[in-house]
Motif scaffolding. Structure first.
Motif, PDB file in Angstrom:
ATOM      1  N   THR A  78      29.754  65.859  32.994  1.00 21.05           N
ATOM      2  CA  THR A  78      29.177  64.739  33.735  1.00 21.05           C
ATOM      3  C   THR A  78      30.253  63.684  33.993  1.00 21.05           C
ATOM      4  O   THR A  78      31.157  63.504  33.168  1.00 21.05           O
ATOM      5  CB  THR A  78      27.993  64.117  32.969  1.00 21.05           C
ATOM      6  N   PRO A  79      30.187  62.979  35.119  1.00 20.65           N
ATOM      7  CA  PRO A  79      31.267  62.054  35.492  1.00 20.65           C
ATOM      8  C   PRO A  79      31.400  60.874  34.544  1.00 20.65           C
ATOM      9  O   PRO A  79      30.429  60.421  33.935  1.00 20.65           O
ATOM     10  CB  PRO A  79      30.845  61.570  36.884  1.00 20.65           C
ATOM     11  N   TYR A  80      32.619  60.380  34.442  1.00 20.20           N
ATOM     12  CA  TYR A  80      32.856  59.089  33.809  1.00 20.20           C
ATOM     13  C   TYR A  80      32.263  57.999  34.701  1.00 20.20           C
ATOM     14  O   TYR A  80      32.272  58.118  35.928  1.00 20.20           O
ATOM     15  CB  TYR A  80      34.343  58.810  33.657  1.00 20.20           C
ATOM     16  N   ASP A  81      31.770  56.956  34.087  1.00 23.26           N
ATOM     17  CA  ASP A  81      31.337  55.782  34.840  1.00 23.26           C
ATOM     18  C   ASP A  81      32.587  55.062  35.360  1.00 23.26           C
ATOM     19  O   ASP A  81      33.476  54.731  34.570  1.00 23.26           O
ATOM     20  CB  ASP A  81      30.535  54.859  33.904  1.00 23.26           C
ATOM     21  N   PRO A  82      32.711  54.830  36.674  1.00 24.13           N
ATOM     22  CA  PRO A  82      33.901  54.134  37.200  1.00 24.13           C
ATOM     23  C   PRO A  82      34.159  52.798  36.507  1.00 24.13           C
ATOM     24  O   PRO A  82      35.317  52.377  36.384  1.00 24.13           O
ATOM     25  CB  PRO A  82      33.557  53.939  38.684  1.00 24.13           C
ATOM     26  N   HIS A  83      33.089  52.147  36.044  1.00 29.57           N
ATOM     27  CA  HIS A  83      33.257  50.854  35.380  1.00 29.57           C
ATOM     28  C   HIS A  83      34.068  50.993  34.097  1.00 29.57           C
ATOM     29  O   HIS A  83      34.820  50.085  33.730  1.00 29.57           O
ATOM     30  CB  HIS A  83      31.883  50.252  35.074  1.00 29.57           C
ATOM     31  N   THR A  84      33.932  52.135  33.394  1.00 32.42           N
ATOM     32  CA  THR A  84      34.692  52.317  32.158  1.00 32.42           C
ATOM     33  C   THR A  84      36.184  52.419  32.440  1.00 32.42           C
ATOM     34  O   THR A  84      37.009  52.034  31.601  1.00 32.42           O
ATOM     35  CB  THR A  84      34.223  53.580  31.395  1.00 32.42           C
ATOM     36  N   VAL A  85      36.537  52.934  33.623  1.00 25.73           N
ATOM     37  CA  VAL A  85      37.946  53.003  34.003  1.00 25.73           C
ATOM     38  C   VAL A  85      38.507  51.593  34.180  1.00 25.73           C
ATOM     39  O   VAL A  85      39.592  51.278  33.696  1.00 25.73           O
ATOM     40  CB  VAL A  85      38.131  53.810  35.302  1.00 25.73           C
ATOM     41  N   SER A  86      37.741  50.745  34.848  1.00 27.81           N
ATOM     42  CA  SER A  86      38.170  49.354  35.020  1.00 27.81           C
ATOM     43  C   SER A  86      38.299  48.657  33.672  1.00 27.81           C
ATOM     44  O   SER A  86      39.213  47.855  33.458  1.00 27.81           O
ATOM     45  CB  SER A  86      37.171  48.598  35.904  1.00 27.81           C
ATOM     46  N   GLN A  87      37.391  48.970  32.761  1.00 34.98           N
ATOM     47  CA  GLN A  87      37.421  48.346  31.438  1.00 34.98           C
ATOM     48  C   GLN A  87      38.679  48.717  30.669  1.00 34.98           C
ATOM     49  O   GLN A  87      39.354  47.851  30.112  1.00 34.98           O
ATOM     50  CB  GLN A  87      36.180  48.745  30.632  1.00 34.98           C
ATOM     51  N   PHE A  88      38.997  50.035  30.618  1.00 32.21           N
ATOM     52  CA  PHE A  88      40.192  50.398  29.840  1.00 32.21           C
ATOM     53  C   PHE A  88      41.464  49.895  30.518  1.00 32.21           C
ATOM     54  O   PHE A  88      42.440  49.557  29.851  1.00 32.21           O
ATOM     55  CB  PHE A  88      40.236  51.896  29.517  1.00 32.21           C
ATOM     56  N   TRP A  89      41.457  49.813  31.862  1.00 29.92           N
ATOM     57  CA  TRP A  89      42.625  49.276  32.566  1.00 29.92           C
ATOM     58  C   TRP A  89      42.826  47.806  32.217  1.00 29.92           C
ATOM     59  O   TRP A  89      43.952  47.376  31.942  1.00 29.92           O
ATOM     60  CB  TRP A  89      42.476  49.461  34.066  1.00 29.92           C
ATOM     61  N   ARG A  90      41.738  47.033  32.188  1.00 35.41           N
ATOM     62  CA  ARG A  90      41.862  45.607  31.837  1.00 35.41           C
ATOM     63  C   ARG A  90      42.362  45.437  30.402  1.00 35.41           C
ATOM     64  O   ARG A  90      43.144  44.524  30.121  1.00 35.41           O
ATOM     65  CB  ARG A  90      40.513  44.905  32.026  1.00 35.41           C
ATOM     66  N   ARG A  91      41.919  46.323  29.502  1.00 37.67           N
ATOM     67  CA  ARG A  91      42.395  46.241  28.113  1.00 37.67           C
ATOM     68  C   ARG A  91      43.889  46.530  28.033  1.00 37.67           C
ATOM     69  O   ARG A  91      44.617  45.865  27.285  1.00 37.67           O
ATOM     70  CB  ARG A  91      41.619  47.229  27.229  1.00 37.67           C
ATOM     71  N   ILE A  92      44.357  47.500  28.794  1.00 37.35           N
ATOM     72  CA  ILE A  92      45.785  47.828  28.805  1.00 37.35           C
ATOM     73  C   ILE A  92      46.593  46.659  29.368  1.00 37.35           C
ATOM     74  O   ILE A  92      47.640  46.289  28.831  1.00 37.35           O
ATOM     75  CB  ILE A  92      46.028  49.114  29.616  1.00 37.35           C
ATOM     76  N   VAL A  93      46.115  46.097  30.461  1.00 35.50           N
ATOM     77  CA  VAL A  93      46.799  44.949  31.076  1.00 35.50           C
ATOM     78  C   VAL A  93      46.924  43.802  30.084  1.00 35.50           C
ATOM     79  O   VAL A  93      47.993  43.184  29.945  1.00 35.50           O
ATOM     80  CB  VAL A  93      46.034  44.486  32.341  1.00 35.50           C
ATOM     81  N   LYS A  94      45.838  43.533  29.356  1.00 35.76           N
ATOM     82  CA  LYS A  94      45.844  42.431  28.393  1.00 35.76           C
ATOM     83  C   LYS A  94      46.721  42.747  27.188  1.00 35.76           C
ATOM     84  O   LYS A  94      47.500  41.898  26.735  1.00 35.76           O
ATOM     85  CB  LYS A  94      44.406  42.141  27.930  1.00 35.76           C
ATOM     86  N   ARG A  95      46.610  43.980  26.663  1.00 34.24           N
ATOM     87  CA  ARG A  95      47.340  44.359  25.462  1.00 34.24           C
ATOM     88  C   ARG A  95      48.855  44.294  25.668  1.00 34.24           C
ATOM     89  O   ARG A  95      49.593  43.859  24.804  1.00 34.24           O
ATOM     90  CB  ARG A  95      46.943  45.772  25.034  1.00 34.24           C
ATOM     91  N   TYR A  96      49.306  44.723  26.862  1.00 29.22           N
ATOM     92  CA  TYR A  96      50.749  44.781  27.115  1.00 29.22           C
ATOM     93  C   TYR A  96      51.239  43.676  28.034  1.00 29.22           C
ATOM     94  O   TYR A  96      52.368  43.723  28.522  1.00 29.22           O
ATOM     95  CB  TYR A  96      51.104  46.156  27.692  1.00 29.22           C
ATOM     96  N   ASP A  97      50.365  42.692  28.262  1.00 22.27           N
ATOM     97  CA  ASP A  97      50.727  41.517  29.050  1.00 22.27           C
ATOM     98  C   ASP A  97      51.286  41.905  30.420  1.00 22.27           C
ATOM     99  O   ASP A  97      52.338  41.411  30.854  1.00 22.27           O
ATOM    100  CB  ASP A  97      51.749  40.655  28.281  1.00 22.27           C
ATOM    101  N   LEU A  98      50.575  42.794  31.095  1.00 17.27           N
ATOM    102  CA  LEU A  98      50.960  43.228  32.433  1.00 17.27           C
ATOM    103  C   LEU A  98      50.382  42.293  33.485  1.00 17.27           C
ATOM    104  O   LEU A  98      49.411  41.595  33.218  1.00 17.27           O
ATOM    105  CB  LEU A  98      50.469  44.656  32.690  1.00 17.27           C
ATOM    106  N   LYS A  99      50.954  42.313  34.667  1.00 18.29           N
ATOM    107  CA  LYS A  99      50.388  41.537  35.766  1.00 18.29           C
ATOM    108  C   LYS A  99      49.065  42.177  36.190  1.00 18.29           C
ATOM    109  O   LYS A  99      49.020  43.388  36.436  1.00 18.29           O
ATOM    110  CB  LYS A  99      51.361  41.500  36.938  1.00 18.29           C
ATOM    111  N   PRO A 100      47.996  41.402  36.264  1.00 17.28           N
ATOM    112  CA  PRO A 100      46.699  41.978  36.651  1.00 17.28           C
ATOM    113  C   PRO A 100      46.698  42.453  38.096  1.00 17.28           C
ATOM    114  O   PRO A 100      47.016  41.686  39.004  1.00 17.28           O
ATOM    115  CB  PRO A 100      45.718  40.806  36.464  1.00 17.28           C
ATOM    116  N   ILE A 101      46.400  43.737  38.298  1.00 22.79           N
ATOM    117  CA  ILE A 101      46.154  44.264  39.635  1.00 22.79           C
ATOM    118  C   ILE A 101      44.904  45.132  39.551  1.00 22.79           C
ATOM    119  O   ILE A 101      44.508  45.550  38.469  1.00 22.79           O
ATOM    120  CB  ILE A 101      47.334  45.080  40.201  1.00 22.79           C
ATOM    121  N   SER A 102      44.289  45.419  40.693  1.00 15.97           N
ATOM    122  CA  SER A 102      43.056  46.211  40.670  1.00 15.97           C
ATOM    123  C   SER A 102      43.382  47.671  40.413  1.00 15.97           C
ATOM    124  O   SER A 102      44.523  48.107  40.624  1.00 15.97           O
ATOM    125  CB  SER A 102      42.320  46.046  41.995  1.00 15.97           C
TER     126      SER A 102
END
Length: 205
Positions: A181-205
């Motif tokens: 069954t598919p992953y919820d697209p929202h969960t992809v956005s969630q883990f991406w935001r966590r990575i951006v925050k954890r490694y202090d990356l520039k936020p992009i979509s």
């Protein structure tokens, strides 16, 4: 007036849509005789400026994602190197869309979720199909990851469901829950935001 009082242009446009919707249903159910909201013009908004990574930022990103789970690393890699949307990455069929001989992936589906219809596998956002070429290292990692997915599926056997796309075709998604069954697209956005925050990356979509 509201924009001057600190309400942003996008919030103002959203309020306009909400008011239009309220008046539409009020007229539909005969609470009012006339929908006067149609006389109020839609607020003009400027397009958002798109943020992107330069070469140094991409190189840094590839370094930090070595530390994240394999499926997340591969999803980010495909999105960055293939210019794929979130839903397009999730819509890759591991049996039909990947050509390891030519190092290409056929992008023709997208996973989307709405409140009304839930998760769906449908045509891409623009409706266009395309063949995207990837480097050999990335394709080799995809091949190894696919082999692991197939082993997992063999272990659960009859519990594997796969998924039926909007056109009635059964799909076996490369990135999905263990039962297909598919992953919820929202969960992809969630883990991406966590990575951006954890490694202090520039936020992009």
């Amino acid at each position: 007036k509201e924009e001057k009082d600190g309400v942003g242009q996008y919030a103002l446009e959203k309020r306009h849509r909400c008011i239009r919707s309220l008046f539409h249903f009020a007229k539909k159910f005969n609470y009012i005789d006339e929908d006067i909201s149609l006389e109020v013009p839609k607020p003009k908004i400027k397009a958002r400026k798109k943020e992107y990574y330069d070469e140094d930022e991409i190189a840094h990103l590839f370094e930090v994602i070595k530390n994240v789970p394999e499926h997340q690393r591969l999803m980010i890699t495909l999105a960055i190197t293939g210019a794929l949307r979130r839903g397009e990455v999730l819509g890759i069929d591991m049996n039909k869309d990947i050509d390891f001989e030519n190092n290409t992936i056929h992008i023709r589906r997208s996973v989307q979720k709405t409140k009304k219809e839930g998760l769906r596998v449908k045509a891409t956002k623009t409706g266009d199909e395309r063949i995207v070429t990837f480097d050999e290292i990335t394709m080799d990692e995809i091949k190894k990851y696919r082999a692991k997915r197939l082993q997992e599926i063999m272990l659960i056997r009859d519990e594997y469901k796969g998924f039926i796309a909007d056109n009635g075709e059964k799909v076996d998604l490369l990135f999905a829950n263990i039962d297909g069954t598919p992953y919820d697209p929202h969960t992809v956005s969630q883990f991406w935001r966590r990575i951006v925050k954890r490694y202090d990356l520039k936020p992009i979509s």
